[in-house]
Design an enzyme around this catalytic site. Sequence first.
Site, short mmCIF file in Angstrom:
data_model
loop_
_atom_site.label_atom_id
_atom_site.label_comp_id
_atom_site.label_asym_id
_atom_site.label_seq_id
_atom_site.Cartn_x
_atom_site.Cartn_y
_atom_site.Cartn_z
N LYS A 92 0.82 -1.22 0.00
CA LYS A 92 0.00 0.00 0.00
C LYS A 92 0.85 1.27 0.00
O LYS A 92 0.38 2.34 -0.38
CB LYS A 92 -0.97 -0.04 1.17
C1 LIG Z 1 -4.56 -4.62 1.22
C2 LIG Z 1 -3.82 -5.90 1.16
C3 LIG Z 1 -4.20 -6.93 0.28
C4 LIG Z 1 -5.43 -6.85 -0.60
O1 LIG Z 1 -5.33 -5.89 -1.60
P1 LIG Z 1 -6.62 -5.46 -2.46
O2 LIG Z 1 -6.17 -4.35 -3.32
O3 LIG Z 1 -7.65 -5.03 -1.44
O4 LIG Z 1 -7.06 -6.65 -3.21
C5 LIG Z 1 -3.41 -8.07 0.23
N1 LIG Z 1 -2.33 -8.21 1.03
C6 LIG Z 1 -1.95 -7.25 1.89
C7 LIG Z 1 -0.77 -7.48 2.75
C8 LIG Z 1 -2.67 -6.06 1.99
O5 LIG Z 1 -2.28 -5.11 2.86
#
Ligand SMILES: *Cc1c(COP(=O)(O)O)cnc(C)c1O
Length: 469
Positions: A112
Site C-alpha cells: 500500500k
Molecule cells: C490490502 C492488502 C491486500 C489486498 O489488496 P486489495 O487491493 O484489497 O485486493 C493483500 N495483502 C496485503 C498485505 C494487503 O495489505
Amino acid sequence: MRYISTRGQAPALNFEDVLLAGLASDGGLYVPENLPRFTQEEIASWAGLPYHELAFKVMRPFVTDSISDADFQAILKDTYGVFAHQAVAPLRQLDGNEWVLELFHGPTLAFKDFALQLLGRLLDHFLLKRGERVVIMGATSGDTGSAAIEGCKHCENVDIFILHPHNRVSEVQRRQMTTILGDNIHNIAIDGNFDDCQEMVKASFADQGFLKGTRLVAVNSINWARIMAQIVYYFHAALQLGGPARSMAFSVPTGNFGDIFAGYLARNMGLPISQLVVATNRNDILHRFMSGNQYDKDTLHPSLSPSMDIMVSSNFERLLFDMHGRNGAVVAELMATFKQTGKLSVEDERWTETRKLFDSLAVDDDATCSTIAEVFRDTGELLDPHTAIGVRAARECRRSPSIPMITLGTAHPVKFPDAVRQAAVGEEPALPAHLSDLFERQEKFTVLDNELPAVQAFVAKHGNRGKPL
Ligand SMILES: *Cc1c(COP(=O)(O)O)cnc(C)c1O
C-alpha cells in the site's frame, strides 16, 4: 484525461478532482474515460529505467492536464526515493520461472506504500495550489492505516484521522500507526470491531455537516490514484523478465480487487499478460465469482491473512463496468440488485470472456501455513500469509510452465508473526533496520466510545492541525 463513473450518472472529472472526490456522486467509482495504450516498441524502450522514471512513463497520460511534467517527475522521484531497496520492487526467484515481486520495502512494509506515498504528495501539491485544507478519514484493520499515515505525515494541508478497533489489531500494526507523531495525525481506537469503524467512516462521508465545509477525502482503494500507482509495478516486473517480448502471468493476493484490477489495466494498456490469478483466503466471494459466476455475500471469517478479510470487494464494480461494455446503467442496476439480495451474476458469455484472463483459488489458513513452511524449506524465504496465498494459487492455477509466473509479495512477514509462528518454520521474522526500534518508540492514540457523535466531535475539535475546524 477525463474520468467517468461506473454508474454513468455523475459528471466527468479531471485527475485533480478525482483525487479529491473519492466516490462519484451517483455512488459509482471513477475510471479513465479512455485507457492509454502503449505499443510494444514503446514499452520495450523503457527497459532499464529507474522505478520512478518508469512510473512517469506509465502514469503520465492519466495526469497530464492536472500537473506539469516537471512537478510530477519531482514528486515521483521523492516518492520512490523513500523505499528501502534500491530496486524499489525487486523480484525474488522461488523456482524455475516462478517469482515473487517484493512490494514490501516501503516505510510500512506492505504494497500500500506504493500508492499512499504518492497520494499524500499529490494531495499536498494540489491543495497548496488551491489554498485548501482537507480532512482524511479512514478505517483500518491493519495495513491501510499505517500506509496512509506515513504517506500524509508531511502534508501541510491534510489532517488524517484513522480509526482502528481497540485491542484488535496486532501490536506491530498498531505501533506502525501510533508511533508516527505529528499535530496533523490522529489515531482513534474505537471500543468496537472493524465493521463499527468502517460504518462510522461511511456515515461521515454520507453526512459531512460536522466538518464545517472542510472537504473529506478517501484513502481506500475506491480512490483512483491508488489503482493508478499500482499499475506501474506490473510493467516493472515484466520488463525485468524479458517483457514485453514475452508474456507474463501474475498471481495476486486479493481482497478489495484493487491490486489485481491494476494488473488488468496494465494488460489493457498493452503489457502482454496471459493470466491473472485471483488468490483469496476463506473470504472467497471473488473466487466464487471466477469459478462459478456467483458473486454472493457471505459472513466474515477472520483469518490469518486479515488484510484480505472482506465480505464484498469494492473495486469489483470497476471490472463489472468493462464486462458490460462500459454501460453505467447496467452496472447501476446490477449493484442495486446486489444491495437488495446480496447476490450477483452476469450473463454466461460475459463470464466466459472474463475467464479467458482470470483464474482463482481460495486458500484456507492450513494451506496458508503449509505454503509458508514449504517455501521456507525449499528456498529459505519467509513469506507473509498474504503472499503465501498468492504463491499457493499461482502453483495450482498455473496454465503454462514456460510463462513466468509472478506472485505479488504484498507484505513483509514481520507484520504477521502469528501466521509465521503457526507455520512452525522455527524462525521469527525480524524487523528491518528502519523499524528496528519500533517497540521502543512513543505511542499516541485516543480511545473513544463506539459512538458516531463522539468521533465526529473529536474530528471537528482537532481537524485543523490539532485545533478546531
Ligand atoms: C490490502 C492488502 C491486500 C489486498 O489488496 P486489495 O487491493 O484489497 O485486493 C493483500 N495483502 C496485503 C498485505 C494487503 O495489505
